[in-house]
Design a protein around this motif. Structure first.
Motif, PDB file in Angstrom:
ATOM      1  N   LEU A  85     -13.363  -3.368  24.421  1.00  0.00           N
ATOM      2  CA  LEU A  85     -13.907  -2.712  23.248  1.00  0.00           C
ATOM      3  C   LEU A  85     -15.367  -2.284  23.406  1.00  0.00           C
ATOM      4  CD1 LEU A  85     -12.273  -4.902  20.450  1.00  0.00           C
ATOM      5  CD2 LEU A  85     -11.484  -2.728  21.406  1.00  0.00           C
ATOM      6  N   LYS A  86     -16.141  -3.050  24.141  1.00  0.00           N
ATOM      7  CA  LYS A  86     -17.544  -2.659  24.334  1.00  0.00           C
ATOM      8  C   LYS A  86     -17.649  -1.372  25.143  1.00  0.00           C
ATOM      9  CE  LYS A  86     -19.592  -7.259  23.853  1.00  0.00           C
ATOM     10  NZ  LYS A  86     -20.401  -8.323  24.508  1.00  0.00           N
ATOM     11  N   ASP A  87     -16.798  -1.248  26.156  1.00  0.00           N
ATOM     12  CA  ASP A  87     -16.780  -0.007  26.940  1.00  0.00           C
ATOM     13  C   ASP A  87     -16.257   1.145  26.086  1.00  0.00           C
ATOM     14  OD1 ASP A  87     -17.803  -0.912  29.408  1.00  0.00           O
ATOM     15  OD2 ASP A  87     -15.862  -1.780  29.921  1.00  0.00           O
ATOM     16  N   ALA A  88     -15.254   0.873  25.260  1.00  0.00           N
ATOM     17  CA  ALA A  88     -14.722   1.905  24.369  1.00  0.00           C
ATOM     18  C   ALA A  88     -15.819   2.404  23.428  1.00  0.00           C
ATOM     19  CB  ALA A  88     -13.544   1.362  23.578  1.00  0.00           C
ATOM     20  N   LYS A  89     -16.585   1.466  22.857  1.00  0.00           N
ATOM     21  CA  LYS A  89     -17.691   1.830  21.968  1.00  0.00           C
ATOM     22  C   LYS A  89     -18.694   2.719  22.692  1.00  0.00           C
ATOM     23  CE  LYS A  89     -21.653  -0.230  19.581  1.00  0.00           C
ATOM     24  NZ  LYS A  89     -22.381  -1.499  19.306  1.00  0.00           N
ATOM     25  N   LYS A  90     -19.029   2.353  23.923  1.00  0.00           N
ATOM     26  CA  LYS A  90     -19.996   3.112  24.708  1.00  0.00           C
ATOM     27  C   LYS A  90     -19.549   4.559  24.888  1.00  0.00           C
ATOM     28  CE  LYS A  90     -21.725   3.455  29.472  1.00  0.00           C
ATOM     29  NZ  LYS A  90     -21.736   2.798  30.816  1.00  0.00           N
ATOM     30  N   TYR A  91     -18.292   4.753  25.294  1.00  0.00           N
ATOM     31  CA  TYR A  91     -17.850   6.107  25.636  1.00  0.00           C
ATOM     32  C   TYR A  91     -17.538   6.950  24.404  1.00  0.00           C
ATOM     33  CZ  TYR A  91     -18.145   5.029  30.520  1.00  0.00           C
ATOM     34  OH  TYR A  91     -18.645   4.699  31.757  1.00  0.00           O
ATOM     35  N   TYR A  92     -17.095   6.320  23.316  1.00  0.00           N
ATOM     36  CA  TYR A  92     -16.937   7.087  22.079  1.00  0.00           C
ATOM     37  C   TYR A  92     -18.306   7.565  21.581  1.00  0.00           C
ATOM     38  CZ  TYR A  92     -11.981   5.927  21.402  1.00  0.00           C
ATOM     39  OH  TYR A  92     -10.627   5.824  21.523  1.00  0.00           O
ATOM     40  N   SER A  93     -19.305   6.706  21.681  1.00  0.00           N
ATOM     41  CA  SER A  93     -20.658   7.084  21.254  1.00  0.00           C
ATOM     42  C   SER A  93     -21.199   8.226  22.113  1.00  0.00           C
ATOM     43  CB  SER A  93     -21.599   5.882  21.329  1.00  0.00           C
ATOM     44  OG  SER A  93     -21.172   4.841  20.468  1.00  0.00           O
ATOM     45  N   LEU A  94     -20.994   8.128  23.422  1.00  0.00           N
ATOM     46  CA  LEU A  94     -21.424   9.195  24.320  1.00  0.00           C
ATOM     47  C   LEU A  94     -20.680  10.493  24.036  1.00  0.00           C
ATOM     48  CD1 LEU A  94     -21.683   7.262  27.713  1.00  0.00           C
ATOM     49  CD2 LEU A  94     -23.578   8.207  26.379  1.00  0.00           C
ATOM     50  N   ALA A  95     -19.408  10.368  23.689  1.00  0.00           N
ATOM     51  CA  ALA A  95     -18.599  11.560  23.392  1.00  0.00           C
ATOM     52  C   ALA A  95     -19.150  12.296  22.174  1.00  0.00           C
ATOM     53  CB  ALA A  95     -17.144  11.154  23.155  1.00  0.00           C
ATOM     54  N   ILE A  96     -19.525  11.551  21.144  1.00  0.00           N
ATOM     55  CA  ILE A  96     -20.070  12.171  19.926  1.00  0.00           C
ATOM     56  C   ILE A  96     -21.353  12.939  20.255  1.00  0.00           C
ATOM     57  CG2 ILE A  96     -21.104  11.696  17.677  1.00  0.00           C
ATOM     58  CD1 ILE A  96     -19.135   9.256  17.543  1.00  0.00           C
ATOM     59  N   LYS A  97     -22.235  12.316  21.003  1.00  0.00           N
ATOM     60  CA  LYS A  97     -23.493  12.972  21.373  1.00  0.00           C
ATOM     61  C   LYS A  97     -23.237  14.233  22.191  1.00  0.00           C
ATOM     62  CE  LYS A  97     -26.223   8.698  21.419  1.00  0.00           C
ATOM     63  NZ  LYS A  97     -26.998   7.746  22.278  1.00  0.00           N
ATOM     64  N   ALA A  98     -22.301  14.144  23.132  1.00  0.00           N
ATOM     65  CA  ALA A  98     -21.994  15.293  23.986  1.00  0.00           C
ATOM     66  C   ALA A  98     -21.374  16.430  23.178  1.00  0.00           C
ATOM     67  CB  ALA A  98     -21.051  14.868  25.108  1.00  0.00           C
ATOM     68  N   LYS A  99     -20.454  16.092  22.297  1.00  0.00           N
ATOM     69  CA  LYS A  99     -19.793  17.133  21.501  1.00  0.00           C
ATOM     70  C   LYS A  99     -20.772  17.854  20.583  1.00  0.00           C
ATOM     71  CE  LYS A  99     -15.202  14.999  21.583  1.00  0.00           C
ATOM     72  NZ  LYS A  99     -14.126  14.372  20.782  1.00  0.00           N
ATOM     73  N   LEU A 100     -21.767  17.137  20.092  1.00  0.00           N
ATOM     74  CA  LEU A 100     -22.772  17.762  19.229  1.00  0.00           C
ATOM     75  C   LEU A 100     -23.641  18.752  20.008  1.00  0.00           C
ATOM     76  CD1 LEU A 100     -23.846  14.676  17.083  1.00  0.00           C
ATOM     77  CD2 LEU A 100     -22.639  16.716  16.264  1.00  0.00           C
ATOM     78  N   ARG A 101     -23.731  18.580  21.310  1.00  0.00           N
ATOM     79  CA  ARG A 101     -24.539  19.467  22.151  1.00  0.00           C
ATOM     80  C   ARG A 101     -23.734  20.607  22.769  1.00  0.00           C
ATOM     81  NH1 ARG A 101     -27.689  17.305  26.891  1.00  0.00           N
ATOM     82  NH2 ARG A 101     -28.574  19.394  26.713  1.00  0.00           N
ATOM     83  N   ALA A 102     -22.415  20.496  22.759  1.00  0.00           N
ATOM     84  CA  ALA A 102     -21.578  21.479  23.458  1.00  0.00           C
ATOM     85  C   ALA A 102     -21.817  22.886  22.915  1.00  0.00           C
ATOM     86  CB  ALA A 102     -20.113  21.089  23.328  1.00  0.00           C
ATOM     87  N   GLU A 103     -21.933  23.843  23.825  1.00  0.00           N
ATOM     88  CA  GLU A 103     -22.243  25.219  23.441  1.00  0.00           C
ATOM     89  C   GLU A 103     -21.009  26.117  23.412  1.00  0.00           C
ATOM     90  OE1 GLU A 103     -25.280  26.478  26.136  1.00  0.00           O
ATOM     91  OE2 GLU A 103     -26.833  25.169  25.259  1.00  0.00           O
ATOM     92  N   ASP A 104     -19.872  25.606  23.850  1.00  0.00           N
ATOM     93  CA  ASP A 104     -18.666  26.444  23.890  1.00  0.00           C
ATOM     94  C   ASP A 104     -17.645  26.036  22.834  1.00  0.00           C
ATOM     95  OD1 ASP A 104     -18.225  24.047  25.190  1.00  0.00           O
ATOM     96  OD2 ASP A 104     -17.071  24.903  26.840  1.00  0.00           O
ATOM     97  N   PHE A 105     -18.092  25.312  21.812  1.00  0.00           N
ATOM     98  CA  PHE A 105     -17.279  24.998  20.636  1.00  0.00           C
ATOM     99  C   PHE A 105     -17.549  26.039  19.545  1.00  0.00           C
ATOM    100  CE2 PHE A 105     -16.852  20.139  21.258  1.00  0.00           C
ATOM    101  CZ  PHE A 105     -15.485  20.225  21.465  1.00  0.00           C
ATOM    102  N   THR A 106     -16.537  26.377  18.758  1.00  0.00           N
ATOM    103  CA  THR A 106     -16.799  26.998  17.465  1.00  0.00           C
ATOM    104  C   THR A 106     -17.226  25.878  16.516  1.00  0.00           C
ATOM    105  OG1 THR A 106     -14.537  26.697  16.630  1.00  0.00           O
ATOM    106  CG2 THR A 106     -14.995  28.716  17.907  1.00  0.00           C
ATOM    107  N   ASP A 107     -17.795  26.240  15.387  1.00  0.00           N
ATOM    108  CA  ASP A 107     -18.203  25.218  14.419  1.00  0.00           C
ATOM    109  C   ASP A 107     -17.008  24.385  13.969  1.00  0.00           C
ATOM    110  OD1 ASP A 107     -20.822  26.010  14.549  1.00  0.00           O
ATOM    111  OD2 ASP A 107     -20.732  27.281  12.757  1.00  0.00           O
ATOM    112  N   GLU A 108     -15.877  25.054  13.750  1.00  0.00           N
ATOM    113  CA  GLU A 108     -14.674  24.345  13.307  1.00  0.00           C
ATOM    114  C   GLU A 108     -14.182  23.378  14.384  1.00  0.00           C
ATOM    115  OE1 GLU A 108     -10.126  25.317  11.702  1.00  0.00           O
ATOM    116  OE2 GLU A 108     -11.550  26.947  12.094  1.00  0.00           O
ATOM    117  N   GLU A 109     -14.176  23.837  15.630  1.00  0.00           N
ATOM    118  CA  GLU A 109     -13.743  22.977  16.730  1.00  0.00           C
ATOM    119  C   GLU A 109     -14.669  21.772  16.875  1.00  0.00           C
ATOM    120  OE1 GLU A 109     -11.741  26.279  19.763  1.00  0.00           O
ATOM    121  OE2 GLU A 109     -13.894  25.846  19.845  1.00  0.00           O
TER     122      GLU A 109
END
Length: 269
Positions: A222-246
């Motif tokens: 679970l600690k590793d899961a928490k780490k990578y979900y948190s990193l995923a959120i940060k990365a997705k907020l920075r992604a430039e090839d998403f539409t706003d809806e995506e």
């Protein structure tokens, strides 16, 4: 091994013609898959590719569309074959960018076929075919992108990462979480090596981080899961090839997954 339907002549008429050599090769291929003779099946696929190349008006897109249609008809082994042929055809007949796009779409098609196969039968009956034939084919397609000349290393990296994504999802479907973790980490490492601090500008990076979190959650790490979900959120907020809806949808998924992990961690204290 589950007995899936063989191709009937009517299904192939639009592509091969009734009782043609192509039709006989397809039937031979499906028999070999049923018998788990995967290497021999690959050789038959190469024979079919030679015949397809002689039909100069056949396009890679037509082959891919045909593969998708026969998946809908529950002709799963035949669909696997034609996605493979289509990927080879994309590599042979398209310019570099179109070739890589086409090959990625064929790995996506194979993933869809895996999903359909497992809805029809349980994992145990088709595990061997998926693990020892379909997933290796997807890796082979990924290598076709790696070997293709004429695209930038950045484009090559992202296209390979998308193939890795379809592979790791297929591995997860058959319950091979260890293989899925290895595949995801390989893709993440490749992206990080190519893009460095700009990795998160590409949405595939955040998606892979999220899926790595999922694998760790399934393994109760679970600690590793928490780490990578948190990193995923940060990365997705920075992604430039998403539409706003995506972006909103994808971030919400990771936030929900993180919430589940936090609740489990809290319960274990």
């Amino acid at each position: 091994m589950a007995v899936l339907l063989y191709t009937d002549t009517a299904t192939l008429e639009t592509f091969a013609g009734q009782n043609s050599q192509k039709t006989q090769l397809v039937k031979h291929y499906t028999r070999l898959i049923h018998e788990e003779k995967y290497h021999k099946a690959d050789l038959v696929e190469q024979e079919l590719l030679v015949l397809v190349r002689r039909k100069v008006d056949t396009t890679a897109d037509e082959l891919k569309t045909f593969a998708k249609r026969i998946t809908t008809d529950k002709k799963y082994f035949e669909s696997i074959l034609f996605y493979h042929v289509a990927a080879d055809y994309f590599a042979l007949h398209s310019d570099s960018k179109l070739a890589s796009d086409g090959i990625v779409s064929c790995t996506e098609g194979l993933y869809a076929t895996v999903q359909a196969m497992l809805k029809e039968t349980d994992h145990s009956k088709n595990w061997k075919t998926i693990n020892f034939h379909v997933i290796p084919l997807m890796h082979e397609m990924r290598r076709q992108i790696s070997d293709h000349r004429g695209i930038s290393k950045e484009t090559q990296c992202l296209q390979e990462a998308r193939c890795f994504h379809h592979i790791e999802l297929s591995q997860r479907l058959i319950g091979d979480l260890t293989a899925s973790k290895i595949t995801i980490k390989r893709a993440l490492e490749q992206i990080k090596t190519t893009f460095g601090d700009d990795s998160s500008k590409h949405s595939i990076y955040g998606r892979l981080l999220n899926n790595l979190g999922f694998v760790y959650r399934q393994k109760s790490q679970l600690k590793d899961a928490k780490k990578y979900y948190s990193l995923a959120i940060k990365a997705k907020l920075r992604a430039e090839d998403f539409t706003d809806e995506e972006r909103n949808s994808s971030v919400a998924t990771s936030e929900y997954n993180l919430q589940l992990v936090m609740e489990k961690l809290k319960a274990t204290k």
